[in-house]
Write an enzyme that holds these catalytic residues in place. Sequence first.
Site, PDB file in Angstrom:
ATOM      1  N   LEU A  47       0.828  -1.212   0.000  1.00  0.00           N
ATOM      2  CA  LEU A  47       0.000   0.000   0.000  1.00  0.00           C
ATOM      3  C   LEU A  47       0.860   1.258   0.000  1.00  0.00           C
ATOM      4  CD1 LEU A  47      -0.349   1.781   2.873  1.00  0.00           C
ATOM      5  CD2 LEU A  47      -1.303  -0.374   3.625  1.00  0.00           C
ATOM      6  N   HIS A  48       0.304   2.315  -0.524  1.00  0.00           N
ATOM      7  CA  HIS A  48       0.998   3.601  -0.589  1.00  0.00           C
ATOM      8  C   HIS A  48      -0.031   4.717  -0.638  1.00  0.00           C
ATOM      9  CE1 HIS A  48       0.591   1.646  -4.516  1.00  0.00           C
ATOM     10  NE2 HIS A  48       0.419   2.830  -5.056  1.00  0.00           N
ATOM     11  N   GLN A  49       0.232   5.750   0.135  1.00  0.00           N
ATOM     12  CA  GLN A  49      -0.644   6.916   0.182  1.00  0.00           C
ATOM     13  C   GLN A  49      -0.142   7.954  -0.825  1.00  0.00           C
ATOM     14  OE1 GLN A  49      -3.519   8.165   2.122  1.00  0.00           O
ATOM     15  NE2 GLN A  49      -2.551   9.500   3.635  1.00  0.00           N
TER      16      GLN A  49
END
Length: 184
Positions: free
Chosen positions: A142-144
């Site tokens: 995941l990555h914002q």
Amino acid sequence: MTEPGDLEEQAGAGVPDNFRRLWTPHRMAYIKGENKPSGSGPGDGCPFCQIPKMKDEDGLIVARGEAVYAVLNLYPYTSGHLMVVPYRHVADYADLDGPETAGLAEFTKRALTALRKASGAQGFNVGMNLGSVAGAGIAAHLHQHVVPRWGGDTNFMPVVGQTRVLPQLLRDTRDMLAEAWPAS
Ligand SMILES: [Zn+2]
């Protein structure tokens, strides 16, 4: 090849700048699957597991925290498109531990501050795509996204010359953001 004059004929989206032409082919390469991991595991060429092993300048890392790091997107929607990423190979936000959750939130705040300071960003799109059906390019890690926006969406960091090639643009952008990154 599309000339700037041609782009200016487009209606309703402000006055395009010349960077759009530099970036679109790069994004197309991404969409076609180059640099994509071969599987969902951390050893399957996951770029978010590989990047922290690189030098900041080579990996385009803007800042490193205890549990997360901030990195420039190699395939940006706009200049200064940052991502805040946990070091751990984890797909689901619900699976983040306490320090990862806190680090992600804190680094998102610092990313806004650094982008405002370095680029005069007037607004942001912030968020995550969880799962490939939701549009995540690298769904397994995941990555914002923190995407700076400007009025008319035409702006770019003004010190960067328009004739330079993309890798140099990204390195210059990384340097500016690393310098603007707040210590706390
Ligand atoms: Zn990973």
